[in-house]
Scaffold this motif. Structure first.
Motif, short mmCIF file in Angstrom:
data_model
loop_
_atom_site.label_atom_id
_atom_site.label_comp_id
_atom_site.label_asym_id
_atom_site.label_seq_id
_atom_site.Cartn_x
_atom_site.Cartn_y
_atom_site.Cartn_z
N ARG A 14 0.84 -1.21 0.00
CA ARG A 14 0.00 0.00 0.00
C ARG A 14 0.87 1.26 0.00
O ARG A 14 0.57 2.23 -0.71
N SER A 15 1.94 1.23 0.77
CA SER A 15 2.84 2.39 0.81
C SER A 15 3.54 2.58 -0.53
O SER A 15 3.72 3.71 -0.99
N LEU A 16 3.92 1.47 -1.16
CA LEU A 16 4.56 1.56 -2.47
C LEU A 16 3.62 2.18 -3.49
O LEU A 16 4.05 2.96 -4.36
N ALA A 17 2.34 1.85 -3.41
CA ALA A 17 1.37 2.44 -4.33
C ALA A 17 1.29 3.96 -4.15
O ALA A 17 1.06 4.69 -5.12
N ARG A 18 1.50 4.43 -2.91
CA ARG A 18 1.43 5.88 -2.65
C ARG A 18 2.75 6.58 -2.95
O ARG A 18 2.76 7.77 -3.25
N HIS A 19 3.86 5.85 -2.85
CA HIS A 19 5.19 6.46 -2.99
C HIS A 19 5.97 5.70 -4.07
O HIS A 19 7.06 5.19 -3.81
#
Length: 228
Positions: A14-19
């Protein structure tokens, strides 16, 4: 029973999708290795006995390069989307001859809210697609058993996002399975909830799916003159 993925696996994705940028990924690469890649590699190793029971010709290969895991890096050369990383991790359990000829594969997809297991052949080359369609026409009874058995269809959907609008040229429009011949992909898929991926029963669940999809995979292998 063993567990593989955790909430940290989904949190990373999820963090990778945002960053989705190189600097962020490099700063968090340890999280990727610890919570996504290494657990997936352990799962592939532990799936090997169950896969061998299904077929001696399929491989769950954990090695980092040339194995079952897809690269997390995206190929952006021909895409308008230039984000460098996938926000999911996938693995293909491949036929031993997949580098020589088109072959169906099993596939496992890890993505928050969109986990699934699948089996079949995706975007086959025109000759392979033609061979599968003709094999279905020539062997409709066994296709019905492999792809339309009630227990199978209760558990799996046939991928239907990329269909011809009309029957392929040269095929009888009154053929019993003409709607199936409109498929460009021959893939059976079943969604998995995130809790299954993080729970202790993931391995037996996947082993059951490998067995349940075996008749479908066997049929596609027969259509392409592959051992199963």
């Amino acid at each position: 029973m063993a567990t593989y993925f955790t909430d940290k696996s989904f949190r990373f994705l999820r963090s990778l999708a945002r960053h989705n940028e190189r600097a962020w990924f490099l700063a968090h690469k340890g999280d990727y290795e610890a919570h996504v890649r290494e657990p997936f590699q352990r799962l592939l190793i532990d799936l090997q006995p169950a896969l061998l029971e299904v077929s001696p010709h399929y491989r769950a290969e954990p090695k980092g390069v040339g194995g079952s895991l897809f690269r997390i890096h995206r190929d952006t050369r021909f895409s308008g989307d230039k984000t460098p990383y996938k926000n999911w991790q996938g693995a293909r359990l491949f036929h031993e001859r997949h580098k020589q000829v088109p072959a169906p594969s099993y596939y496992l997809h890890l993505q928050p809210g969109n986990c699934f297991i699948a089996g079949g052949i995706w975007h086959p080359e025109p000759d392979a697609l033609r061979r599968i369609r003709h094999f279905i026409v020539d062997n409709p009874a066994s296709w019905k058993q492999a792809a339309h058995a009630p227990a199978f269809r209760k558990r799996y959907d046939l991928e239907s996002e990329d269909l011809l609008s009309r029957p392929p040229r040269g095929f009888d429009p009154d053929f019993e399975f003409i709607e199936d011949l409109k498929h460009r992909n021959f893939v059976a898929v079943r969604g998995l909830d995130d809790a299954t991926l993080t729970g202790p029963r993931l391995l037996p669940v996947l082993a059951k799916d490998l067995q349940a999809m075996a008749p479908f995979m066997d049929y596609l292998c027969a259509a392409l003159d592959l051992e199963f």
